[in-house]
Scaffold this motif. Structure first.
Motif, short mmCIF file in Angstrom:
data_model
loop_
_atom_site.label_atom_id
_atom_site.label_comp_id
_atom_site.label_asym_id
_atom_site.label_seq_id
_atom_site.Cartn_x
_atom_site.Cartn_y
_atom_site.Cartn_z
N THR A 63 14.15 14.49 -10.10
CA THR A 63 13.06 14.30 -11.05
C THR A 63 12.51 12.90 -10.81
O THR A 63 13.26 11.93 -10.92
CB THR A 63 13.57 14.42 -12.50
N PRO A 64 11.21 12.77 -10.47
CA PRO A 64 10.65 11.46 -10.15
C PRO A 64 10.95 10.38 -11.20
O PRO A 64 11.34 9.28 -10.85
CB PRO A 64 9.15 11.73 -10.04
N SER A 65 10.81 10.70 -12.46
CA SER A 65 11.02 9.70 -13.50
C SER A 65 12.46 9.22 -13.59
O SER A 65 12.74 8.15 -14.12
CB SER A 65 10.57 10.24 -14.86
N LYS A 66 13.40 9.98 -13.04
CA LYS A 66 14.81 9.60 -13.09
C LYS A 66 15.28 8.84 -11.84
O LYS A 66 16.22 8.07 -11.92
CB LYS A 66 15.68 10.83 -13.28
N VAL A 67 14.65 9.08 -10.70
CA VAL A 67 15.14 8.47 -9.45
C VAL A 67 14.21 7.45 -8.84
O VAL A 67 14.58 6.77 -7.90
CB VAL A 67 15.48 9.55 -8.40
N ALA A 68 13.01 7.32 -9.35
CA ALA A 68 12.02 6.45 -8.72
C ALA A 68 12.32 4.98 -8.96
O ALA A 68 12.64 4.57 -10.06
CB ALA A 68 10.63 6.77 -9.25
N LEU A 69 12.18 4.19 -7.91
CA LEU A 69 12.21 2.74 -8.04
C LEU A 69 10.80 2.25 -8.34
O LEU A 69 10.61 1.31 -9.10
CB LEU A 69 12.71 2.09 -6.76
N VAL A 70 9.83 2.88 -7.68
CA VAL A 70 8.43 2.53 -7.85
C VAL A 70 7.61 3.81 -7.89
O VAL A 70 7.81 4.69 -7.07
CB VAL A 70 7.92 1.66 -6.66
N MET A 71 6.73 3.89 -8.86
CA MET A 71 5.78 5.01 -8.91
C MET A 71 4.39 4.41 -8.99
O MET A 71 4.14 3.50 -9.77
CB MET A 71 6.05 5.91 -10.12
N LYS A 72 3.51 4.91 -8.17
CA LYS A 72 2.14 4.39 -8.13
C LYS A 72 1.34 4.84 -9.35
O LYS A 72 1.59 5.88 -9.93
CB LYS A 72 1.43 4.85 -6.85
N ASP A 73 0.37 4.03 -9.68
CA ASP A 73 -0.58 4.30 -10.75
C ASP A 73 -1.32 5.60 -10.46
O ASP A 73 -1.57 5.95 -9.31
CB ASP A 73 -1.56 3.11 -10.81
N ILE A 74 -1.69 6.32 -11.47
CA ILE A 74 -2.38 7.61 -11.32
C ILE A 74 -3.70 7.47 -10.56
O ILE A 74 -4.15 8.39 -9.91
CB ILE A 74 -2.60 8.30 -12.69
N ASP A 75 -4.32 6.29 -10.61
CA ASP A 75 -5.59 6.06 -9.90
C ASP A 75 -5.39 5.66 -8.45
O ASP A 75 -6.34 5.53 -7.71
CB ASP A 75 -6.40 4.97 -10.62
N SER A 76 -4.16 5.46 -8.04
CA SER A 76 -3.87 5.06 -6.66
C SER A 76 -4.13 6.21 -5.70
O SER A 76 -3.85 7.36 -6.03
CB SER A 76 -2.41 4.62 -6.56
N PRO A 77 -4.63 5.92 -4.51
CA PRO A 77 -4.80 6.99 -3.52
C PRO A 77 -3.46 7.49 -2.98
O PRO A 77 -3.39 8.47 -2.27
CB PRO A 77 -5.63 6.34 -2.41
N TYR A 78 -2.36 6.81 -3.34
CA TYR A 78 -1.04 7.17 -2.84
C TYR A 78 -0.14 7.76 -3.92
O TYR A 78 1.05 7.63 -3.89
CB TYR A 78 -0.36 5.93 -2.24
N THR A 79 -0.71 8.45 -4.87
CA THR A 79 0.08 8.97 -6.00
C THR A 79 1.10 10.01 -5.57
O THR A 79 2.02 10.30 -6.31
CB THR A 79 -0.82 9.58 -7.09
N ASN A 80 0.98 10.58 -4.39
CA ASN A 80 1.92 11.58 -3.94
C ASN A 80 3.15 10.98 -3.29
O ASN A 80 4.06 11.68 -2.90
CB ASN A 80 1.23 12.56 -2.98
N THR A 81 3.20 9.67 -3.16
CA THR A 81 4.34 9.01 -2.55
C THR A 81 5.21 8.37 -3.58
O THR A 81 4.72 7.74 -4.51
CB THR A 81 3.87 7.96 -1.51
N ILE A 82 6.50 8.53 -3.45
CA ILE A 82 7.45 7.95 -4.39
C ILE A 82 8.56 7.28 -3.60
O ILE A 82 8.91 7.73 -2.53
CB ILE A 82 8.00 9.06 -5.31
N VAL A 83 9.08 6.20 -4.12
CA VAL A 83 10.21 5.54 -3.48
C VAL A 83 11.44 5.84 -4.30
O VAL A 83 11.45 5.58 -5.50
CB VAL A 83 9.98 4.03 -3.35
#
Length: 78
Positions: A55-75
């Protein structure tokens, strides 16, 4: 880490500074799920996460802003 300024879609060849000597490995999408346990840190697409029981919200170190062109990438970290 510093990327070549004119790189619009950066690759490993666009890294101009890597003072911490981080090792980067590019993988095809089909290889990511099978290699995830072998790395300390991974940049993955959110569309792969459900198949990996993440689940992105549980494992993400960084999540891009919804307006970012890179919203599909998660670290994420294992």
């Amino acid at each position: 880490m510093k990327i070549y300024k004119k790189a619009t879609q950066a690759t490993l060849h666009d890294i101009v500074k890597n003072p911490k000597n981080l090792k980067f490995i590019e993988l095809k999408e089909a290889q990511i799920q099978h290699s995830f346990d072998d790395v300390d840190l991974a940049a993955i697409s959110t569309n792969l996460m459900p198949d990996m029981d993440m689940t992105p919200s549980k494992v993400a170190l960084v999540m891009k802003d919804i307006d970012s062109p890179y919203t599909n990438t998660i670290v994420a970290i294992r």
